[in-house]
Design an enzyme around this catalytic site. Sequence first.
Site, PDB file in Angstrom:
ATOM      1  N   ASP A   9     -24.692  36.441  66.159  1.00 27.60           N
ATOM      2  CA  ASP A   9     -24.979  36.043  64.788  1.00 27.60           C
ATOM      3  C   ASP A   9     -26.500  36.142  64.633  1.00 27.60           C
ATOM      4  O   ASP A   9     -27.228  36.232  65.632  1.00 27.60           O
ATOM      5  CB  ASP A   9     -24.485  34.600  64.574  1.00 27.60           C
ATOM      6  CG  ASP A   9     -24.893  34.057  63.227  1.00 27.60           C
ATOM      7  OD1 ASP A   9     -24.685  34.756  62.227  1.00 27.60           O
ATOM      8  OD2 ASP A   9     -25.412  32.918  63.175  1.00 27.60           O
ATOM      9  N   LEU A  10     -26.994  36.161  63.402  1.00 29.07           N
ATOM     10  CA  LEU A  10     -28.447  36.299  63.204  1.00 29.07           C
ATOM     11  C   LEU A  10     -29.131  34.950  62.903  1.00 29.07           C
ATOM     12  O   LEU A  10     -29.891  34.426  63.725  1.00 29.07           O
ATOM     13  CB  LEU A  10     -28.720  37.274  62.048  1.00 29.07           C
ATOM     14  CG  LEU A  10     -30.185  37.429  61.667  1.00 29.07           C
ATOM     15  CD1 LEU A  10     -30.943  38.249  62.703  1.00 29.07           C
ATOM     16  CD2 LEU A  10     -30.325  38.086  60.285  1.00 29.07           C
ATOM     17  N   ASP A  11     -28.787  34.418  61.710  1.00 25.10           N
ATOM     18  CA  ASP A  11     -29.468  33.204  61.238  1.00 25.10           C
ATOM     19  C   ASP A  11     -29.105  32.013  62.119  1.00 25.10           C
ATOM     20  O   ASP A  11     -27.935  31.655  62.234  1.00 25.10           O
ATOM     21  CB  ASP A  11     -29.055  32.901  59.788  1.00 25.10           C
ATOM     22  CG  ASP A  11     -29.485  33.990  58.824  1.00 25.10           C
ATOM     23  OD1 ASP A  11     -30.656  34.378  58.863  1.00 25.10           O
ATOM     24  OD2 ASP A  11     -28.650  34.455  58.022  1.00 25.10           O
ATOM     25  N   THR A  17     -33.903  31.208  60.395  1.00 23.56           N
ATOM     26  CA  THR A  17     -34.087  31.481  58.968  1.00 23.56           C
ATOM     27  C   THR A  17     -33.431  30.416  58.090  1.00 23.56           C
ATOM     28  O   THR A  17     -33.625  30.436  56.876  1.00 23.56           O
ATOM     29  CB  THR A  17     -33.494  32.866  58.624  1.00 23.56           C
ATOM     30  OG1 THR A  17     -32.379  33.078  59.469  1.00 23.56           O
ATOM     31  CG2 THR A  17     -34.506  33.962  58.809  1.00 23.56           C
ATOM     32  N   LYS A  45     -24.578  26.849  56.535  1.00 26.92           N
ATOM     33  CA  LYS A  45     -24.746  27.702  57.719  1.00 26.92           C
ATOM     34  C   LYS A  45     -23.528  28.606  57.928  1.00 26.92           C
ATOM     35  O   LYS A  45     -22.397  28.125  57.976  1.00 26.92           O
ATOM     36  CB  LYS A  45     -25.016  26.856  58.962  1.00 26.92           C
ATOM     37  CG  LYS A  45     -26.399  26.233  58.907  1.00 26.92           C
ATOM     38  CD  LYS A  45     -26.779  25.539  60.200  1.00 26.92           C
ATOM     39  CE  LYS A  45     -28.201  25.009  60.091  1.00 26.92           C
ATOM     40  NZ  LYS A  45     -28.557  24.142  61.215  1.00 26.92           N
ATOM     41  N   GLY A  46     -23.773  29.885  58.047  1.00 24.44           N
ATOM     42  CA  GLY A  46     -22.696  30.849  58.285  1.00 24.44           C
ATOM     43  C   GLY A  46     -21.908  31.202  57.039  1.00 24.44           C
ATOM     44  O   GLY A  46     -20.997  32.017  57.086  1.00 24.44           O
ATOM     45  N   ARG A  49     -23.556  34.025  50.637  1.00 24.71           N
ATOM     46  CA  ARG A  49     -24.465  33.620  49.552  1.00 24.71           C
ATOM     47  C   ARG A  49     -23.683  33.110  48.340  1.00 24.71           C
ATOM     48  O   ARG A  49     -24.039  32.094  47.745  1.00 24.71           O
ATOM     49  CB  ARG A  49     -25.350  34.808  49.145  1.00 24.71           C
ATOM     50  CG  ARG A  49     -26.538  34.430  48.297  1.00 24.71           C
ATOM     51  CD  ARG A  49     -27.320  35.657  47.863  1.00 24.71           C
ATOM     52  NE  ARG A  49     -27.633  36.544  48.979  1.00 24.71           N
ATOM     53  CZ  ARG A  49     -28.049  37.804  48.840  1.00 24.71           C
ATOM     54  NH1 ARG A  49     -28.203  38.318  47.632  1.00 24.71           N
ATOM     55  NH2 ARG A  49     -28.308  38.551  49.897  1.00 24.71           N
ATOM     56  N   SER A 114     -23.204  39.284  61.285  1.00 22.53           N
ATOM     57  CA  SER A 114     -23.834  38.270  60.427  1.00 22.53           C
ATOM     58  C   SER A 114     -23.274  38.302  59.007  1.00 22.53           C
ATOM     59  O   SER A 114     -22.865  39.350  58.523  1.00 22.53           O
ATOM     60  CB  SER A 114     -25.345  38.550  60.377  1.00 22.53           C
ATOM     61  OG  SER A 114     -25.951  37.840  59.330  1.00 22.53           O
ATOM     62  N   ALA A 115     -23.299  37.147  58.350  1.00 23.85           N
ATOM     63  CA  ALA A 115     -22.863  37.063  56.948  1.00 23.85           C
ATOM     64  C   ALA A 115     -23.964  37.530  55.999  1.00 23.85           C
ATOM     65  O   ALA A 115     -23.729  37.762  54.821  1.00 23.85           O
ATOM     66  CB  ALA A 115     -22.495  35.626  56.618  1.00 23.85           C
ATOM     67  N   SER A 116     -25.174  37.673  56.531  1.00 21.91           N
ATOM     68  CA  SER A 116     -26.322  37.941  55.664  1.00 21.91           C
ATOM     69  C   SER A 116     -26.406  39.404  55.224  1.00 21.91           C
ATOM     70  O   SER A 116     -26.160  40.319  55.998  1.00 21.91           O
ATOM     71  CB  SER A 116     -27.615  37.582  56.395  1.00 21.91           C
ATOM     72  OG  SER A 116     -28.720  37.994  55.623  1.00 21.91           O
ATOM     73  N   ASN A 118     -29.269  40.436  54.324  1.00 21.88           N
ATOM     74  CA  ASN A 118     -30.671  40.737  54.642  1.00 21.88           C
ATOM     75  C   ASN A 118     -30.882  40.956  56.139  1.00 21.88           C
ATOM     76  O   ASN A 118     -32.023  40.944  56.619  1.00 21.88           O
ATOM     77  CB  ASN A 118     -31.554  39.572  54.185  1.00 21.88           C
ATOM     78  CG  ASN A 118     -31.523  39.383  52.682  1.00 21.88           C
ATOM     79  OD1 ASN A 118     -31.850  40.300  51.934  1.00 21.88           O
ATOM     80  ND2 ASN A 118     -31.107  38.215  52.223  1.00 21.88           N
ATOM     81  N   LYS A 145     -16.790  34.481  57.149  1.00 20.90           N
ATOM     82  CA  LYS A 145     -16.429  33.573  58.236  1.00 20.90           C
ATOM     83  C   LYS A 145     -15.924  32.272  57.605  1.00 20.90           C
ATOM     84  O   LYS A 145     -16.491  31.862  56.602  1.00 20.90           O
ATOM     85  CB  LYS A 145     -17.661  33.256  59.118  1.00 20.90           C
ATOM     86  CG  LYS A 145     -18.285  34.478  59.786  1.00 20.90           C
ATOM     87  CD  LYS A 145     -19.635  34.111  60.419  1.00 20.90           C
ATOM     88  CE  LYS A 145     -20.358  35.354  60.916  1.00 20.90           C
ATOM     89  NZ  LYS A 145     -21.719  35.092  61.422  1.00 20.90           N
ATOM     90  N   GLU A 169     -22.906  32.065  68.375  1.00 27.62           N
ATOM     91  CA  GLU A 169     -22.860  31.534  67.005  1.00 27.62           C
ATOM     92  C   GLU A 169     -23.434  30.126  66.919  1.00 27.62           C
ATOM     93  O   GLU A 169     -23.251  29.333  67.822  1.00 27.62           O
ATOM     94  CB  GLU A 169     -21.392  31.446  66.562  1.00 27.62           C
ATOM     95  CG  GLU A 169     -20.940  32.489  65.590  1.00 27.62           C
ATOM     96  CD  GLU A 169     -21.593  32.408  64.211  1.00 27.62           C
ATOM     97  OE1 GLU A 169     -22.264  31.414  63.891  1.00 27.62           O
ATOM     98  OE2 GLU A 169     -21.416  33.373  63.460  1.00 27.62           O
ATOM     99  N   ASP A 170     -24.099  29.829  65.798  1.00 29.55           N
ATOM    100  CA  ASP A 170     -24.599  28.457  65.594  1.00 29.55           C
ATOM    101  C   ASP A 170     -23.799  27.721  64.526  1.00 29.55           C
ATOM    102  O   ASP A 170     -24.054  26.537  64.289  1.00 29.55           O
ATOM    103  CB  ASP A 170     -26.070  28.472  65.158  1.00 29.55           C
ATOM    104  CG  ASP A 170     -26.232  29.012  63.748  1.00 29.55           C
ATOM    105  OD1 ASP A 170     -25.619  30.058  63.443  1.00 29.55           O
ATOM    106  OD2 ASP A 170     -26.954  28.396  62.947  1.00 29.55           O
TER     107      ASP A 170
HETATM  108  C1  BG6 Z   1     -25.716  33.432  57.017  1.00 29.82           C
HETATM  109  C2  BG6 Z   1     -26.469  32.134  56.819  1.00 29.82           C
HETATM  110  O1  BG6 Z   1     -26.105  34.042  58.219  1.00 29.82           O
HETATM  111  O2  BG6 Z   1     -25.965  34.331  55.940  1.00 29.82           O
HETATM  112  C3  BG6 Z   1     -26.102  31.529  55.479  1.00 29.82           C
HETATM  113  O3  BG6 Z   1     -26.151  31.234  57.860  1.00 29.82           O
HETATM  114  C4  BG6 Z   1     -26.378  32.545  54.372  1.00 29.82           C
HETATM  115  O4  BG6 Z   1     -26.841  30.360  55.274  1.00 29.82           O
HETATM  116  C5  BG6 Z   1     -25.601  33.837  54.655  1.00 29.82           C
HETATM  117  O5  BG6 Z   1     -25.984  32.015  53.124  1.00 29.82           O
HETATM  118  C6  BG6 Z   1     -25.861  34.929  53.605  1.00 29.82           C
HETATM  119  O6  BG6 Z   1     -27.189  35.350  53.709  1.00 29.82           O
HETATM  120  P1  BG6 Z   1     -27.945  36.274  52.670  1.00 29.82           P
HETATM  121  O7  BG6 Z   1     -29.213  36.665  53.397  1.00 29.82           O
HETATM  122  O8  BG6 Z   1     -27.072  37.474  52.410  1.00 29.82           O
HETATM  123  O9  BG6 Z   1     -28.174  35.480  51.442  1.00 29.82           O
HETATM  124 MG    MG Z   2     -25.837  31.457  61.851  1.00 27.28          MG
END
Ligand code: BG6
Ligand code: MG
Length: 221
Positions: A9-11, A17, A45-46, A49, A114-116, A118, A145, A169-170
């Site tokens: 996982d990233l964040d 972050t 967390k996880g 958005r 990762s869910a992000s 970014n 997730k 994973e956190d």
């Molecule tokens: C997850 C974070 O990795 O990514 C969440 O733990 C975040 O807090 C999610 O909402 C989505 O991230 P982003 O960067 O696409 O807004």
């Molecule tokens: Mg995370």
Amino acid sequence: MNKKGFIFDLDGVIVDTAKYHYLAWKKLANDLGFEFTVEQNEMFKGVSRKRCLEILLDIGKIEATQEQFDTWMIEKNVDYLKYIENMDASEILPDVSRVLDYLKEKNQPIALGSASKNAKPILEKVGLLPYFDTIVDGNNVTKAKPNPEVFLIAAEQLGVNSHDCVVFEDAVAGIQAANSAGMISIGIGEKTVLNEADNVFTDFTQMNNTFLNELMNIDKA
Ligand code: BG6
Ligand code: MG
């Protein structure tokens, strides 16, 4: 030595972050006239958005039109991007680079899950992009997730059976996703929170190479 798929996982696992996500959500909440606490941020967390904004609006008891919702999603991300703009290698969490180096040395396939949306620019900024054989992030999944989709796609792209994957994973939702994918789940954080994980470490400084060797040799299938 067996090959495993190592999925990070990233964040909160590679970089901290969560604090920037928090500041950006807090700014939006304050602009909308209510408070958003660090404790409430735990729920984010996880979580995708879109889901985060739904929870935030619930907290503030705000009903939004679709147009407002879309605007606030963009506003939050614009603010978040300002926070991460100047990120560099100093923000990599302790011993993440040591673990990545060791896995590379042992020729283990490595993925990001990762869910992000970014994820890629962040890995680029901190200089870790070259370690990853594949990146699966919020741009590649339709189900968030605790659905295991993100990790199953990562396993497929690594060409590794899901039972031969290890997930770091956190987030509780992330541990649940790894477990329902039939993967080995390693929590990074507090044992009391991540009690569904197969193993939990406070951070990577607590995880020695002997443990990593064991993971490479484990047979979960
Ligand atoms: C997850 C974070 O990795 O990514 C969440 O733990 C975040 O807090 C999610 O909402 C989505 O991230 P982003 O960067 O696409 O807004
Ligand atoms: Mg995370």
